[in-house]
Design a protein around this motif. Structure first.
Motif, PDB file in Angstrom:
ATOM      1  N   GLN A  40       0.832  -1.197   0.000  1.00 47.03           N
ATOM      2  CA  GLN A  40       0.000   0.000   0.000  1.00 47.03           C
ATOM      3  C   GLN A  40       0.866   1.247   0.000  1.00 47.03           C
ATOM      4  O   GLN A  40       0.602   2.208  -0.708  1.00 47.03           O
ATOM      5  CB  GLN A  40      -0.878   0.016   1.249  1.00 47.03           C
ATOM      6  N   CYS A  43      -6.800  -0.520  -0.671  1.00 46.24           N
ATOM      7  CA  CYS A  43      -7.715  -1.300   0.141  1.00 46.24           C
ATOM      8  C   CYS A  43      -8.912  -0.501   0.569  1.00 46.24           C
ATOM      9  O   CYS A  43      -8.876   0.700   0.698  1.00 46.24           O
ATOM     10  CB  CYS A  43      -6.982  -1.903   1.330  1.00 46.24           C
ATOM     11  N   ILE A  59     -15.355   8.773 -11.256  1.00 44.72           N
ATOM     12  CA  ILE A  59     -14.464   9.917 -11.101  1.00 44.72           C
ATOM     13  C   ILE A  59     -13.130   9.654 -11.755  1.00 44.72           C
ATOM     14  O   ILE A  59     -12.111  10.192 -11.372  1.00 44.72           O
ATOM     15  CB  ILE A  59     -14.221  10.248  -9.627  1.00 44.72           C
ATOM     16  N   LEU A  84     -10.225  12.022 -11.959  1.00 44.73           N
ATOM     17  CA  LEU A  84     -10.527  13.159 -11.101  1.00 44.73           C
ATOM     18  C   LEU A  84      -9.322  13.522 -10.248  1.00 44.73           C
ATOM     19  O   LEU A  84      -8.571  12.669  -9.828  1.00 44.73           O
ATOM     20  CB  LEU A  84     -11.688  12.785 -10.192  1.00 44.73           C
ATOM     21  N   VAL A  90      -7.433  15.810  -7.044  1.00 42.70           N
ATOM     22  CA  VAL A  90      -7.578  16.519  -5.787  1.00 42.70           C
ATOM     23  C   VAL A  90      -6.987  17.905  -5.989  1.00 42.70           C
ATOM     24  O   VAL A  90      -6.047  18.070  -6.755  1.00 42.70           O
ATOM     25  CB  VAL A  90      -6.781  15.801  -4.685  1.00 42.70           C
ATOM     26  N   LEU A 116      -0.188  11.398  -3.300  1.00 40.78           N
ATOM     27  CA  LEU A 116      -1.405  10.639  -3.516  1.00 40.78           C
ATOM     28  C   LEU A 116      -1.102   9.276  -4.123  1.00 40.78           C
ATOM     29  O   LEU A 116      -0.412   9.168  -5.127  1.00 40.78           O
ATOM     30  CB  LEU A 116      -2.327  11.428  -4.447  1.00 40.78           C
ATOM     31  N   LEU A 117      -1.621   8.232  -3.493  1.00 38.18           N
ATOM     32  CA  LEU A 117      -1.354   6.882  -3.993  1.00 38.18           C
ATOM     33  C   LEU A 117      -2.575   6.210  -4.616  1.00 38.18           C
ATOM     34  O   LEU A 117      -2.493   5.599  -5.656  1.00 38.18           O
ATOM     35  CB  LEU A 117      -0.810   6.011  -2.862  1.00 38.18           C
ATOM     36  N   PHE A 118      -3.695   6.335  -3.941  1.00 40.73           N
ATOM     37  CA  PHE A 118      -4.925   5.750  -4.501  1.00 40.73           C
ATOM     38  C   PHE A 118      -6.121   6.331  -3.776  1.00 40.73           C
ATOM     39  O   PHE A 118      -5.971   7.076  -2.807  1.00 40.73           O
ATOM     40  CB  PHE A 118      -4.914   4.224  -4.373  1.00 40.73           C
ATOM     41  N   HIS A 119      -7.285   6.011  -4.279  1.00 39.29           N
ATOM     42  CA  HIS A 119      -8.495   6.514  -3.627  1.00 39.29           C
ATOM     43  C   HIS A 119      -9.523   5.403  -3.524  1.00 39.29           C
ATOM     44  O   HIS A 119      -9.417   4.382  -4.197  1.00 39.29           O
ATOM     45  CB  HIS A 119      -9.071   7.682  -4.433  1.00 39.29           C
ATOM     46  N   THR A 120     -10.466   5.619  -2.677  1.00 42.14           N
ATOM     47  CA  THR A 120     -11.614   4.717  -2.626  1.00 42.14           C
ATOM     48  C   THR A 120     -12.865   5.565  -2.716  1.00 42.14           C
ATOM     49  O   THR A 120     -12.938   6.641  -2.145  1.00 42.14           O
ATOM     50  CB  THR A 120     -11.676   3.910  -1.319  1.00 42.14           C
ATOM     51  N   LEU A 121     -13.793   5.098  -3.473  1.00 42.34           N
ATOM     52  CA  LEU A 121     -15.074   5.782  -3.605  1.00 42.34           C
ATOM     53  C   LEU A 121     -16.133   4.718  -3.486  1.00 42.34           C
ATOM     54  O   LEU A 121     -16.194   3.793  -4.285  1.00 42.34           O
ATOM     55  CB  LEU A 121     -15.174   6.461  -4.974  1.00 42.34           C
ATOM     56  N   GLU A 122     -16.928   4.808  -2.459  1.00 49.41           N
ATOM     57  CA  GLU A 122     -17.933   3.776  -2.237  1.00 49.41           C
ATOM     58  C   GLU A 122     -19.291   4.414  -2.020  1.00 49.41           C
ATOM     59  O   GLU A 122     -19.407   5.456  -1.379  1.00 49.41           O
ATOM     60  CB  GLU A 122     -17.552   2.924  -1.030  1.00 49.41           C
TER      61      GLU A 122
END
Lengths: 135, 135
Positions: A55, A62, A98, A101, A103, A113-119
């Motif tokens: 990570q 994750c 996104i 998209l 930031v 920034l490494l990754f994002h989660t959108l739930e």
DNA sequence: CTGGATGCAAACGCTTTGCAAATAG
DNA sequence: CTATTTGCAAAGCGTTTGCATCCAG
């Protein structure tokens, strides 16, 4: 010898491979089980230790289920979900809403920034029906 | 029987109020502590039980820290974060990057959307520096 | 020989559940 | 009086940590 990585852990390669093979996300426990018995079996603790490192290298992302369970996936798998807050079932979305998209720039200056989660959370049909019919 | 709410729990009002007063997100434990001693004190189990119901009513949303801890907030608080995958520190974003964003219509047909979470993960300055200097 | 990685099992912390008592309608 | 809701404490569960061992360089 590896030329890129400070610590060319074979374990991390194994974990990443398992995740890619699976094509979907897996929990730490699942990964542990899936590797058990094979050539790249490793202890549960090692699974978690290496998942964390992956990570931090931005190779694995994750997300957490409502149950608190963590699911891992390769970062290149830019997938998001609908999750039912009642039964907990999650369903993948077809497209990342996104994609690309960004930031705000100023926040990124001192944050890599490494990754994002959108739930998305809500109620699935079944649970919605069940709520309307208390009896 | 009530036709609007099966159980117009006062507890749920108290929880919501506490969250709004706080103006930020709180964990189940924090809520429990914050209400303890006061007029609307309640057991920890009750806190969780009602938080879940508030979620199902779409009045409260929740996200998970890397630690697995769940943080709750009123849904109207459309806030998202940057989270460091190393030290775990989270910092709120100024604006919601996807405000008003919608999920593909066809997915919503059989899914009642209640709230979403969008979180960014990476390395904060401090942890990035620390990684570069192994010694 | 020295520092880091690993396995095992114990420890952790948050959340959930069982069950009897309290409460609402 | 019946259906819910609550508290408490015990159990559950995924994850992390301590520590002795093993391996790489």
């Amino acid at each position: 010898m590896t030329d890129t990585l400070p610590a060319p852990s074979t374990r991390q390669r194994a974990l990443l491979a398992a995740l890619r093979d699976c094509g979907d996300e897996m929990s730490g426990q699942q990964l542990h089980r899936s590797l058990a018995g094979g050539a790249s079996a490793m202890g549960l603790a090692t699974v978690y230790r290496n998942l964390r490192q992956l990570q931090q290298k931005g190779m694995v992302r994750c997300r957490h289920l409502p149950t608190g369970e963590a699911l891992y996936a390769p970062v290149e798998q830019d997938r998001h979900h609908l999750t039912c807050v009642d039964c907990g079932e999650t369903r993948p979305l077809d497209h990342c809403p996104i994609h690309g998209l960004s930031v705000p720039q100023d926040t990124q200056k001192d944050f890599e920034l490494l990754f994002h989660t959108l739930e998305f959370f809500g109620l699935c049909q079944r649970c919605r029906d069940r709520q309307q019919l208390p009896s």
